[in-house]
Design a protein around this motif. Structure first.
Motif, PDB file in Angstrom:
ATOM      1  N   SER A 170       0.838  -1.195   0.000  1.00  0.00           N
ATOM      2  CA  SER A 170       0.000   0.000   0.000  1.00  0.00           C
ATOM      3  C   SER A 170       0.874   1.246   0.000  1.00  0.00           C
ATOM      4  O   SER A 170       1.977   1.246   0.537  1.00  0.00           O
ATOM      5  N   MET A 171       0.365   2.280  -0.630  1.00  0.00           N
ATOM      6  CA  MET A 171       1.068   3.562  -0.595  1.00  0.00           C
ATOM      7  C   MET A 171       0.041   4.686  -0.640  1.00  0.00           C
ATOM      8  O   MET A 171      -1.008   4.565  -1.273  1.00  0.00           O
ATOM      9  N   ASP A 172       0.353   5.760   0.038  1.00  0.00           N
ATOM     10  CA  ASP A 172      -0.543   6.913   0.074  1.00  0.00           C
ATOM     11  C   ASP A 172      -0.427   7.714  -1.213  1.00  0.00           C
ATOM     12  O   ASP A 172       0.664   7.908  -1.760  1.00  0.00           O
ATOM     13  N   THR A 173      -1.568   8.165  -1.698  1.00  0.00           N
ATOM     14  CA  THR A 173      -1.626   9.110  -2.806  1.00  0.00           C
ATOM     15  C   THR A 173      -2.151  10.424  -2.239  1.00  0.00           C
ATOM     16  O   THR A 173      -3.270  10.482  -1.729  1.00  0.00           O
ATOM     17  N   TYR A 174      -1.332  11.464  -2.303  1.00  0.00           N
ATOM     18  CA  TYR A 174      -1.654  12.709  -1.605  1.00  0.00           C
ATOM     19  C   TYR A 174      -2.647  13.571  -2.364  1.00  0.00           C
ATOM     20  O   TYR A 174      -3.556  14.150  -1.771  1.00  0.00           O
ATOM     21  N   PRO A 196      -5.163  11.879   2.373  1.00  0.00           N
ATOM     22  CA  PRO A 196      -4.547  11.042   1.336  1.00  0.00           C
ATOM     23  C   PRO A 196      -5.412   9.813   1.060  1.00  0.00           C
ATOM     24  O   PRO A 196      -6.128   9.326   1.941  1.00  0.00           O
ATOM     25  N   ALA A 197      -5.318   9.315  -0.167  1.00  0.00           N
ATOM     26  CA  ALA A 197      -5.977   8.057  -0.530  1.00  0.00           C
ATOM     27  C   ALA A 197      -4.974   6.928  -0.383  1.00  0.00           C
ATOM     28  O   ALA A 197      -3.768   7.126  -0.562  1.00  0.00           O
ATOM     29  N   ASP A 198      -5.472   5.760  -0.083  1.00  0.00           N
ATOM     30  CA  ASP A 198      -4.605   4.591   0.102  1.00  0.00           C
ATOM     31  C   ASP A 198      -4.728   3.686  -1.113  1.00  0.00           C
ATOM     32  O   ASP A 198      -5.807   3.153  -1.389  1.00  0.00           O
ATOM     33  N   PRO A 207       6.001  14.150  -4.542  1.00  0.00           N
ATOM     34  CA  PRO A 207       4.723  13.538  -4.155  1.00  0.00           C
ATOM     35  C   PRO A 207       3.987  12.913  -5.338  1.00  0.00           C
ATOM     36  O   PRO A 207       3.861  13.538  -6.409  1.00  0.00           O
ATOM     37  N   ASP A 208       3.542  11.689  -5.142  1.00  0.00           N
ATOM     38  CA  ASP A 208       2.677  10.955  -6.081  1.00  0.00           C
ATOM     39  C   ASP A 208       3.353  10.624  -7.408  1.00  0.00           C
ATOM     40  O   ASP A 208       2.712  10.036  -8.283  1.00  0.00           O
ATOM     41  N   ARG A 209       4.609  10.982  -7.589  1.00  0.00           N
ATOM     42  CA  ARG A 209       5.279  10.650  -8.856  1.00  0.00           C
ATOM     43  C   ARG A 209       5.683   9.184  -8.851  1.00  0.00           C
ATOM     44  O   ARG A 209       6.114   8.653  -7.831  1.00  0.00           O
TER      45      ARG A 209
END
Length: 734
Positions: free
Chosen positions: A220-224, A230-232, A694-696
């Motif tokens: 799992s990783m957070d999407t900011y 953040p979304a998981d 972030p998110d890249r």
């Protein structure tokens, strides 16, 4: 052909424009130095024709050309005539080339997979039909053109284009559990395919692979994003030594409307990396390979009797590469490539798997197989016969005799053959010549006509007076390796220059290649740094590709050990040269290259003053199973191999300047790698620099100015670490 003129244009002093230094803004301006290409080029199966896409304000249009004359035959599709589409990028023909599947609004999922809306366009009736009003994956025509198979939400479907009826073949598909007909994450990334279903020649059967991901650990990783929370994002990702998907092979019989599991138990192994129907409608070729990937079976499966037999078994003391070279000929004999004699070469077997003969041989590698002409019995291929940094095109009899070179110029040549194999479009470039497309007679190798060149780009680049790559080899105690070097344009052999090394170094890779500047524009950045006064060097050490099996596979079970030795020894050897300042040597790399630069600044801390690691693996324990175990076996079997060359375990040796960069949305090399490295450096009380995007994802490119920002940051860091004292002062003030 104007190759020599191209070379002249690049190297001479510009006449009409004043020389200027290239800047980061120049490099990352939209389409600044993009080469012209033949967009979405496809050779047609019926007749000697090819198609390419073009775009204008009215939409996308597809033109059809005659190979022999290069004249436009017709405009096949005009986007403005397609109701509600106008622009499109993806298309595939039916077997008879009377229909098209057109994809619109496609969104990427991972590296190769995408999802979106797809249409069928009938070229005769001009009717456009949405396959289904849902986002789908991998729509594929049956060979008779009457049906389309596709995947939606992990289940496989078939649409009858005549009755419009849609049949659901599987029903157990479920996110993060069961996938039918589409590969899981690790197959897509490491076995390089997405569509895991295939129609047979008579259009009455579909073979597909089923993936049971239930026991695969979840990452799992957070999407900011821009929201308040953040979304998981979670997905199945098998790390080294962990559970992989359980795979099984299935056949759907359209006439019986039955789905059954293929009985390949006698030759079943851990992975099924390829399936391919042969020229016989009921015979499927199945590739299975064990978890260590050093024992591969090519299996012949009879879909009528549900029986299997072994065609071929390939083993290696290290690992066997899975390729796409398997080609069945008209009589079901087949072409196969293998490194069994120490280099990758072509072999021909009869339909029962009996070796007929080795087609190619020598201390060089076949790098691509193009086709077999049954009229002349000739095989066409690409190879490294003119040096491992070059690619050339050849023909040879299937007997292994009468070899003929078909490409004319030294550099990188690739071919797109016509249906008859009488002609091919040759794509040529070198480090000093932008891409040129020419029509070539496949019998003689004669160039018939130039299709497209990049003279405008070549002329544009003269304004920057860019440095060129000087190719050579470097000899160290560990061997002799391919190398390129860029020197400042005002190079003075009596002056000492700081040196920046760039490398990737992964198994079978190649960075020292005689081709035009890479698509990610690293080459232009290197040229910019060279203009600022740096000597830029790239060395392909042991473990890299195209120099034979032993050179590539020496790193087996010890990734990082020999590769970093070769970078360290090359840096030392180069440091002996009068014009290199041995006290100002840096190194950088991305992904595997980031792993290497992290080792360089720790294990090689006495040699390297500076290192940049972008999206690095810092321990192979954190990387995926298929890739890592191919080269290392599992951590449970080879703990020392994993730990003895992990930069995490050498953090206390850091001396120089270290910049660590990672995207938080990297689904490939997880940011966890950098976090573990940070913890080790903090524990060792070592100072370093760290930056996240972030998110890249792994490529760190999405978003406005992302690449410009990244390379500006790296440039500043290099100047501060390796630049002269005055330049350092200016940067510190900034």
């Amino acid at each position: 052909m104007r190759v020599y003129f191209l070379l002249f244009v690049i190297l001479v002093q510009p006449i009409f424009s004043q020389e200027k230094e290239i800047t980061l803004e120049d490099i990352w301006a939209k389409n600044a130095f993009a080469t012209q290409s033949l967009e979405a080029f496809q050779s047609m199966k019926n007749g000697d024709f090819y198609t390419i896409l073009n775009h204008n304000s009215y939409g996308t249009y597809m033109d059809k050309y005659d190979y022999k004359t290069l004249e436009k035959v017709e405009t096949v599709v005009l986007g403005k005539d397609l109701d509600g589409i106008k622009f499109f990028d993806a298309y595939t023909f039916s077997e008879d080339e009377q229909k098209l599947i057109i994809g619109v609004n496609l969104e990427p999922i991972y590296r190769r997979s995408k999802i979106g809306k797809y249409y069928v366009y009938d070229l005769n009736s001009k009717l456009l039909e949405l396959i289904v009003d849902k986002n789908i994956q991998e729509p594929t025509f049956s060979p008779d053109g009457s049906k389309v198979a596709f995947v939606h939400e992990n289940n496989l479907y078939i649409k009858d284009l005549k009755t419009k009826e849609i049949s659901q073949i599987t029903t157990d598909g479920e996110n993060n559990k069961i996938i039918n007909g589409i590969t899981d994450w690790v197959y897509e990334e490491e076995f390089s395919f997405v569509r895991a279903f295939e129609w047979n020649a008579s259009s009455d059967k579909i073979a597909f692979i089923r993936f049971d991901e239930t026991e695969v650990p979840e990452f799992s990783m957070d999407t900011y994003g821009t929201g308040l929370y953040p979304a998981d994002q979670t997905f199945k990702y098998p790390k080294a030594g962990e559970n992989n998907s359980l795979v099984s092979l299935h056949i759907y019989d359209l006439s019986k409307k039955e789905n059954f599991q293929a009985n390949i138990k006698a030759f079943e192994q851990y992975y099924i990396p390829r399936i391919q129907w042969t020229k016989e409608a009921n015979i499927l070729a199945v590739t299975t390979i064990n978890r260590h990937q050093n024992n591969l079976n090519l299996v012949s499966f009879n879909a009528s009797s549900n029986e299997a037999s072994l065609l071929l078994n390939e083993t290696d003391a290290a690992y066997v590469d899975v390729t796409d070279d398997l080609t069945f000929l008209y009589d079901n004999s087949f072409i196969w490539s293998s490194e069994r004699d120490g280099f990758n070469h072509l072999y021909v077997y009869d339909k029962n798997g009996k070796l007929q003969n080795q087609i190619t041989s020598g201390s060089w590698e076949v790098t691509k197989y193009y086709g077999f002409d049954k009229k002349t019995k000739k095989i066409f291929y690409q190879s490294t016969e003119e040096g491992s940094i070059n690619r050339s095109i050849y023909s040879i009899d299937i007997s292994g005799k009468k070899k003929k070179k078909l490409s004319k110029y030294i550099g990188t040549n690739s071919a797109a053959f016509s249906n008859s194999l009488n002609y091919f479009v040759n794509t040529y470039s070198s480090s000093t010549n932008p891409t040129v497309f020419t029509l070539v007679d496949a019998k003689t190798g004669d160039e018939l006509k130039e299709i497209k060149n990049n003279l405008n780009l070549a002329e544009k680049l003269t304004a920057y007076d860019l440095p060129v790559k000087e190719f050579s080899t470097i000899k160290t105690a560990n061997g002799e390796f391919n190398m390129w070097m860029m020197k400042p344009k005002d190079f003075d052999p009596n002056k000492k220059y700081p040196m920046l090394m760039f490398q990737y170094s992964g198994p079978g890779s190649q960075q020292v290649a005689n081709r035009w500047h890479n698509a990610w524009r690293h080459d232009y950045w290197h040229m910019m740094l060279s203009q600022k006064g740096y000597v830029i060097v790239c060395v392909d050490g042991r473990g890299t590709g195209y120099k034979g099996r032993d050179f590539k596979k020496v790193t087996y079970k010890e990734l990082g050990k020999y590769e970093i030795e070769d970078q360290i020894e090359s840096a030392k050897e180069l440091g002996k040269r009068a014009y290199i300042d041995e006290n100002r040597v840096g190194i950088w790399g991305w992904s595997y290259g980031g792993f290497m630069s992290s080792l360089a600044i720790t294990k090689g801390a006495d040699v390297f003053k500076m290192a940049i690691a972008v999206a690095p693996v810092t321990s192979w324990r954190y990387y995926d199973s298929v890739y890592t175990e191919r080269y290392m076996q599992t951590p449970q079997e080879n703990a020392a191999g994993y730990d003895d060359n992990s930069p995490v375990n050498f953090a206390d040796q850091l001396k120089g300047d270290y910049l660590l960069i990672h995207g938080t949305g990297d689904d490939n090399v997880h940011v966890q790698n950098s976090m573990q490295m940070i913890n080790a450096l903090v524990g060792a009380n070592k100072q370093f620099d760290y930056f996240t995007y972030p998110d890249r994802a792994h490529g760190i490119y999405k978003g406005k100015n992302t690449r410009l920002h990244l390379f500006k940051k790296m440039t500043t860091f290099i100047d501060r670490s390796l630049g002269d004292s005055e330049e350092k002062k200016e940067n510190l003030i900034d």
